[in-house]
Design an enzyme around this catalytic site. Structure first.
Site, PDB file in Angstrom:
ATOM      1  N   ASN A  34      58.820  48.408  93.105  1.00  0.00           N
ATOM      2  CA  ASN A  34      59.052  47.082  93.689  1.00  0.00           C
ATOM      3  C   ASN A  34      59.899  46.292  92.693  1.00  0.00           C
ATOM      4  OD1 ASN A  34      58.985  44.477  94.612  1.00  0.00           O
ATOM      5  ND2 ASN A  34      56.772  44.211  94.435  1.00  0.00           N
ATOM      6  N   LYS A  90      61.232  43.422  93.008  1.00  0.00           N
ATOM      7  CA  LYS A  90      61.061  41.962  93.087  1.00  0.00           C
ATOM      8  C   LYS A  90      62.433  41.270  93.077  1.00  0.00           C
ATOM      9  CE  LYS A  90      56.527  42.596  91.080  1.00  0.00           C
ATOM     10  NZ  LYS A  90      55.413  42.085  90.294  1.00  0.00           N
ATOM     11  N   HIS A 130      51.907  40.944  99.295  1.00  0.00           N
ATOM     12  CA  HIS A 130      51.961  41.011  97.834  1.00  0.00           C
ATOM     13  C   HIS A 130      51.349  39.733  97.260  1.00  0.00           C
ATOM     14  CE1 HIS A 130      53.409  41.168  93.729  1.00  0.00           C
ATOM     15  NE2 HIS A 130      53.587  42.468  93.920  1.00  0.00           N
ATOM     16  N   GLU A 147      46.254  45.877  93.876  1.00  0.00           N
ATOM     17  CA  GLU A 147      46.947  45.253  92.758  1.00  0.00           C
ATOM     18  C   GLU A 147      46.125  44.068  92.248  1.00  0.00           C
ATOM     19  OE1 GLU A 147      51.452  46.196  92.800  1.00  0.00           O
ATOM     20  OE2 GLU A 147      51.142  44.375  93.941  1.00  0.00           O
ATOM     21  N   GLY A 192      52.260  42.223  85.929  1.00  0.00           N
ATOM     22  CA  GLY A 192      53.235  41.650  85.003  1.00  0.00           C
ATOM     23  C   GLY A 192      52.628  41.127  83.714  1.00  0.00           C
ATOM     24  N   SER A 243      50.964  46.558  86.011  1.00  0.00           N
ATOM     25  CA  SER A 243      51.324  47.049  84.671  1.00  0.00           C
ATOM     26  C   SER A 243      51.245  48.570  84.528  1.00  0.00           C
ATOM     27  CB  SER A 243      50.478  46.354  83.605  1.00  0.00           C
ATOM     28  OG  SER A 243      50.712  44.949  83.633  1.00  0.00           O
TER      29      SER A 243
HETATM   30  P1  13P Z   1      54.091  45.100  87.337  1.00  0.00           P
HETATM   31  O1  13P Z   1      54.196  46.607  87.390  1.00  0.00           O
HETATM   32  O2  13P Z   1      55.299  44.464  86.728  1.00  0.00           O
HETATM   33  O3  13P Z   1      52.814  44.666  86.728  1.00  0.00           O
HETATM   34  O4  13P Z   1      54.073  44.596  88.851  1.00  0.00           O
HETATM   35  C1  13P Z   1      53.195  45.178  89.751  1.00  0.00           C
HETATM   36  C2  13P Z   1      53.546  44.742  91.125  1.00  0.00           C
HETATM   37  O5  13P Z   1      53.352  43.608  91.483  1.00  0.00           O
HETATM   38  C3  13P Z   1      54.156  45.732  92.012  1.00  0.00           C
HETATM   39  O6  13P Z   1      54.192  45.273  93.325  1.00  0.00           O
END
Ligand code: 13P
Length: 250
Positions: free
Chosen positions: A9, A11, A95, A167, A173, A212
């Site tokens: 993803n 983003k 999400h 998640e 993040g 993460s």
């Molecule tokens: P990170 O891998 O950056 O923690 O993000 C996870 C996420 O939100 C994937 O959709």
């Protein structure tokens, strides 16, 4: 056996140039294995370029969100049919960033889930608790509520054409990954919840973990019996790191 699903993803990151570079690097480095599917979800405006680059490869295209409506006066929105037009097969719905920053509630997420399926896309339903909810001991209740919000309106059979991503919000993040045991516990709960409605669907559905995930922790997470892949944010923006995560899934 259900194939692993490793989804990147991206983003709201990258540029037209950097996304093209990333896609090419992934395509060059990917070792295709029969039991792993690799999916990338670029920002909407890079879907066309990415679709072109992925043509003829085994890497699948997905989107990060979809409108709950079919078409009409919804300025700025993108429908499921539009995503189909660009060869998307999957779409992320619910999400935590959409839930918290854009006030998407369980009802809207359920409508997006159904809009995706109506357009023959496979929704990846994201669920997860905040740190506060975990500390209060309400993790299970939150996950069950988020799953039930969708199964109540879409029906349990709809999970036969979907994936679910656990998640935990506190792990997104932050560099703070759930331990394999913490993640497994929630994945087991989710599979049990689906099993109560339909055992065949519970066995077949991919339940993937996000928060993460990186090359250094992917293998231990993916080794858990109810974790069928990963939804990877930050680490999927670097081809080498993402490829190593894909390798850990294989
Ligand atoms: P990170 O891998 O950056 O923690 O993000 C996870 C996420 O939100 C994937 O959709």
């Amino acid at each position: 056996m259900r194939p692993f699903l490793v989804a990147g993803n991206w983003k709201m990151n990258g540029s037209r140039e950097s996304i093209a570079r990333l896609v090419n690097e992934i395509l060059q480095g990917l070792e295709v294995t029969a039991n792993t599917q690799v999916l990338v979800c670029p920002p909407y405006v890079y879907l066309a370029d990415t679709a072109r680059l992925l043509k003829g490869s085994t890497v699948i295209l997905g989107a990060q969100d979809v409108c709950a409506e079919d078409n009409g006066a919804y300025t700025g929105e993108i429908s499921g049919a539009m995503l189909q037009d660009f060869d998307c097969r999957y779409v992320v719905v619910g999400h935590s960033e959409r839930r918290s920053l854009y006030a998407e509630d369980d009802r809207l997420v359920a409508r997006k889930f159904m809009a995706a399926q109506k357009a023959s896309l496979i929704p990846i339903l994201c669920v997860g608790e905040t740190l506060e909810e975990r500390e209060r001991g309400t993790t299970h209740a939150v996950i069950m509520r988020q799953l039930k919000a969708v199964s109540d309106v879409a029906g349990i059979a709809a999970f036969g054409r979907a994936a679910v991503a656990y998640e935990p919000v506190w792990a997104i993040g932050t560099g703070k990954t759930a331990t394999p045991e913490q993640a497994q516990e929630v994945h087991e709960l989710m599979r049990g919840c689906i099993r109560a409605g339909d055992a065949r669907i519970a066995d077949a559905i991919r339940l993937i973990y996000g928060g993460s995930v990186k090359a250094a922790n992917a293998a231990e997470l993916f080794r858990m019996p109810d974790i069928d892949g990963g939804l990877v944010g930050g680490a999927s923006l670097e081809a080498r790191e993402f490829l190593a995560i894909c390798k850990a899934a294989a």
